[in-house]
Design a protein around this motif. Sequence first.
Motif, short mmCIF file in Angstrom:
data_model
loop_
_atom_site.label_atom_id
_atom_site.label_comp_id
_atom_site.label_asym_id
_atom_site.label_seq_id
_atom_site.Cartn_x
_atom_site.Cartn_y
_atom_site.Cartn_z
N GLU A 235 6.67 -4.22 2.84
CA GLU A 235 5.82 -3.25 2.14
C GLU A 235 5.07 -3.90 0.98
O GLU A 235 3.97 -3.47 0.63
N LEU A 239 0.39 -5.27 0.81
CA LEU A 239 -0.66 -5.25 -0.21
C LEU A 239 -1.48 -6.53 -0.15
O LEU A 239 -2.71 -6.51 -0.22
N ASP A 242 -3.77 -6.54 3.01
CA ASP A 242 -4.62 -5.37 3.27
C ASP A 242 -6.03 -5.80 3.64
O ASP A 242 -6.63 -6.63 2.95
N MET A 264 -6.54 0.35 -1.60
CA MET A 264 -6.10 -0.01 -0.26
C MET A 264 -7.06 0.57 0.78
O MET A 264 -7.73 1.58 0.55
N SER A 268 -5.09 4.83 -0.16
CA SER A 268 -4.00 4.87 -1.13
C SER A 268 -4.26 3.85 -2.24
O SER A 268 -5.21 3.07 -2.17
N ARG A 269 -3.39 3.86 -3.25
CA ARG A 269 -3.55 2.94 -4.38
C ARG A 269 -2.20 2.27 -4.65
O ARG A 269 -1.16 2.94 -4.68
N ALA A 270 -2.23 0.97 -4.84
CA ALA A 270 -1.04 0.23 -5.24
C ALA A 270 -1.14 -0.07 -6.73
O ALA A 270 -2.20 -0.47 -7.22
N LEU A 301 7.89 0.14 -3.89
CA LEU A 301 7.74 -0.80 -2.77
C LEU A 301 8.82 -1.86 -2.74
O LEU A 301 9.26 -2.27 -1.65
N ARG A 327 3.30 2.62 -4.72
CA ARG A 327 2.10 2.98 -3.95
C ARG A 327 1.90 4.47 -4.07
O ARG A 327 2.85 5.26 -3.95
N ARG A 329 -0.17 8.03 -3.05
CA ARG A 329 -0.96 8.75 -2.04
C ARG A 329 -1.20 10.15 -2.57
O ARG A 329 -0.27 10.85 -2.97
#
Length: 333
Positions: A235, A239, A242, A264, A268-270, A301, A327, A329
């Motif tokens: 996971e 990143l 990606d 991402m 989504s955003r990390a 993660l 992460r 969402r």
Amino acid sequence: MCGYIHDLGLKAGIYSTPWATSYAGFIGGSSDTPDGAWQKPAKRSDGWRFGKHFFEANDVRQWAEWGFDYCKYDWALDKTALASENVAAAQRLVDALNGCGRDMVLELSNSIPLQQAAEYAALGQVNRTTGDLIDLWDRSQMGPERSWAVGIREVWLENDAYAPFQRPGHWNHACNLRVGLLGGWRDRGLTPSRLTPDEQYTHVTLWCLWSSPMIIGTPIETLDEFTLSLLSNDEVLELNQDPLGDQGRRLVLPDGGEAVHKRMEDGSRAVGLFNPGSEPAKVSVSWSALGLAGPQAVRDLWRQKDLGTFPTHFEAEVPIHGVVLVRLRTVSE
């Protein structure tokens, strides 16, 4: 040798320089004579210059015949007084690689001047953005004999400015990872990374948020359980790999902590919540600071654990020089 490496499912890389002599004191890719003759200089730095004659085409033909997949081309790119000569040296190698009949990744090192980043981004697939990283947190832990070196913190601060020049097919390289057993050159033994475990989590997290090439400097047969876990969390690695290739950007937070946030491909955003301070700290980031709206589902993660849905912000206790990587969402209301 390359065939053996390929049979293991790995790629083979080679090191070279357009200088007459490499940093380590070996023959380079240019010479003062048309036959390519080279004599080891009494002082290595005397050879850190361009010779009168260049041999990139010959070298690349040989690399392709041997079966190499990667070339690190290393010299003082940051010497701005030689800016045009440096670009010309890189271009000659690119032309030779384009005509050799074999795909090879080109790393240009070190380090790319920020004012020429766009120019070099059109040439190399991998461009070094900072000086040589060693396994320490910052320069305050180094003596004057390491004036050439940088720590994690210096790379962290310098690499951010190169983000606009990264795209799929061109990657900003923040130097090789300093985890596991390191050293081994000049008949010295291998020694464990001097970075603390939390600093190593921060190290790998930053490289993944940046989509920086993850090139390890430790023999793979020596990987211990901890280092292997750092390098194999799917996971976290997602990143780095990606397809959008976004380089996460640094955000200084009001509480003294910092965040690096990465867009991402799936929307989504990390986000990494970091504590660069000298005491454990609570670090908080608001959705508005990240340009997000509405409640966010948060997943840790490193621990691969869902933490719940948070309406406006997320907060975590972060150890000294450590990180909490999540992460986000967006949850439909």
